[in-house]
Design an enzyme around this catalytic site. Sequence first.
Site, PDB file in Angstrom:
ATOM      1  N   ASN A  83       0.828  -1.196   0.000  1.00  0.00           N
ATOM      2  CA  ASN A  83       0.000   0.000   0.000  1.00  0.00           C
ATOM      3  C   ASN A  83       0.871   1.258   0.000  1.00  0.00           C
ATOM      4  O   ASN A  83       2.093   1.177  -0.098  1.00  0.00           O
ATOM      5  CB  ASN A  83      -0.949  -0.040   1.210  1.00  0.00           C
ATOM      6  CG  ASN A  83      -2.277   0.629   0.930  1.00  0.00           C
ATOM      7  OD1 ASN A  83      -2.329   1.696   0.322  1.00  0.00           O
ATOM      8  ND2 ASN A  83      -3.353   0.013   1.389  1.00  0.00           N
ATOM      9  N   HIS A 113      24.008   0.716  10.859  1.00  0.00           N
ATOM     10  CA  HIS A 113      25.251   1.466  11.059  1.00  0.00           C
ATOM     11  C   HIS A 113      25.988   0.964  12.294  1.00  0.00           C
ATOM     12  O   HIS A 113      25.357   0.442  13.222  1.00  0.00           O
ATOM     13  CB  HIS A 113      24.938   2.957  11.203  1.00  0.00           C
ATOM     14  CG  HIS A 113      24.137   3.490  10.065  1.00  0.00           C
ATOM     15  ND1 HIS A 113      24.701   3.898   8.884  1.00  0.00           N
ATOM     16  CD2 HIS A 113      22.801   3.652   9.906  1.00  0.00           C
ATOM     17  CE1 HIS A 113      23.759   4.301   8.051  1.00  0.00           C
ATOM     18  NE2 HIS A 113      22.592   4.154   8.647  1.00  0.00           N
ATOM     19  N   GLY A 140      -0.082  -1.409   9.071  1.00  0.00           N
ATOM     20  CA  GLY A 140       0.340  -0.041   8.820  1.00  0.00           C
ATOM     21  C   GLY A 140       1.354   0.489   9.818  1.00  0.00           C
ATOM     22  O   GLY A 140       1.271   0.237  11.013  1.00  0.00           O
ATOM     23  N   SER A 158      -0.236  -3.307  13.426  1.00  0.00           N
ATOM     24  CA  SER A 158       0.096  -1.927  13.061  1.00  0.00           C
ATOM     25  C   SER A 158       0.979  -1.288  14.116  1.00  0.00           C
ATOM     26  O   SER A 158       0.789  -1.494  15.312  1.00  0.00           O
ATOM     27  CB  SER A 158      -1.180  -1.098  12.925  1.00  0.00           C
ATOM     28  OG  SER A 158      -1.948  -1.566  11.847  1.00  0.00           O
ATOM     29  N   THR A 163      12.207  -6.431  15.821  1.00  0.00           N
ATOM     30  CA  THR A 163      13.655  -6.391  16.026  1.00  0.00           C
ATOM     31  C   THR A 163      14.291  -7.769  16.024  1.00  0.00           C
ATOM     32  O   THR A 163      15.510  -7.875  16.066  1.00  0.00           O
ATOM     33  CB  THR A 163      13.989  -5.702  17.358  1.00  0.00           C
ATOM     34  OG1 THR A 163      13.380  -6.448  18.420  1.00  0.00           O
ATOM     35  CG2 THR A 163      13.494  -4.264  17.371  1.00  0.00           C
ATOM     36  N   LYS A 164      13.465  -8.829  16.017  1.00  0.00           N
ATOM     37  CA  LYS A 164      13.990 -10.194  16.001  1.00  0.00           C
ATOM     38  C   LYS A 164      13.101 -11.063  15.122  1.00  0.00           C
ATOM     39  O   LYS A 164      12.003 -10.654  14.733  1.00  0.00           O
ATOM     40  CB  LYS A 164      14.080 -10.769  17.412  1.00  0.00           C
ATOM     41  CG  LYS A 164      12.742 -10.964  18.084  1.00  0.00           C
ATOM     42  CD  LYS A 164      12.910 -11.554  19.477  1.00  0.00           C
ATOM     43  CE  LYS A 164      11.549 -11.888  20.080  1.00  0.00           C
ATOM     44  NZ  LYS A 164      11.681 -12.516  21.380  1.00  0.00           N
ATOM     45  N   ARG A 178       6.434  -8.794  19.969  1.00  0.00           N
ATOM     46  CA  ARG A 178       6.417 -10.074  20.676  1.00  0.00           C
ATOM     47  C   ARG A 178       5.194 -10.848  20.187  1.00  0.00           C
ATOM     48  O   ARG A 178       4.298 -10.269  19.562  1.00  0.00           O
ATOM     49  CB  ARG A 178       6.370  -9.868  22.188  1.00  0.00           C
ATOM     50  CG  ARG A 178       5.145  -9.115  22.637  1.00  0.00           C
ATOM     51  CD  ARG A 178       5.136  -8.845  24.149  1.00  0.00           C
ATOM     52  NE  ARG A 178       4.055  -7.955  24.513  1.00  0.00           N
ATOM     53  CZ  ARG A 178       2.771  -8.289  24.588  1.00  0.00           C
ATOM     54  NH1 ARG A 178       2.389  -9.514  24.301  1.00  0.00           N
ATOM     55  NH2 ARG A 178       1.860  -7.408  24.924  1.00  0.00           N
TER      56      ARG A 178
END
Length: 188
Positions: A83, A113, A140, A158, A163-164, A178
């Site tokens: 979208n 970085h 979203g 949303s 992160t994992k 989670r």
Amino acid sequence: MTEQEKMLAGDLYYPSDKTLTALRKQCRSQLDELNATCQSDHKKRTRLLKALFGSTGKRLYIESSFKCDYGENIYVGENFYANFNCVILDAAKVTIGDNCMIAPQVGLYTATHPIDPVQRATGIEFAKPITIGDNCWIGGMAVINPGVSLGDNVVVASGSVVTKSFGNNVVIGGNPARILKHVEIEKS
């Protein structure tokens, strides 16, 4: 190794390299054409996406505006949809399976970085691939971070920051994401 080879291998590389800069410039030109193409001209938009991406299924559609770094490092399966305002930073390979949907303002970011500020100030960076399985739905404003893999049938709520990595058949959400619940697959 060239800077592009280092980038794709997950090693530290300089994005200011002439070759990488030229590839991003070429990609921006292709994106300008895609994003300026009438949204009802499905055939032309599909043709432009197939030329931009590393590979695609037969059916795909991305709403404008769409942004990516290189395009050629993005591989999507059959029946892919993204979208409005999707951003895929594809300094590493991004692989998305069949029947996947991405809601508005989602970001998939392979580039990252160094933590060390002295090293980071040199402009060096590295990238980690992202893999998304079949039948996934990313809600979203979700963010998928470098190195994340999601299994099949995953729903990302949303606003989540993933992160994992997560396996198959789960609904994930939150910051950091989670497992919220397991997906029960209906037998037909």
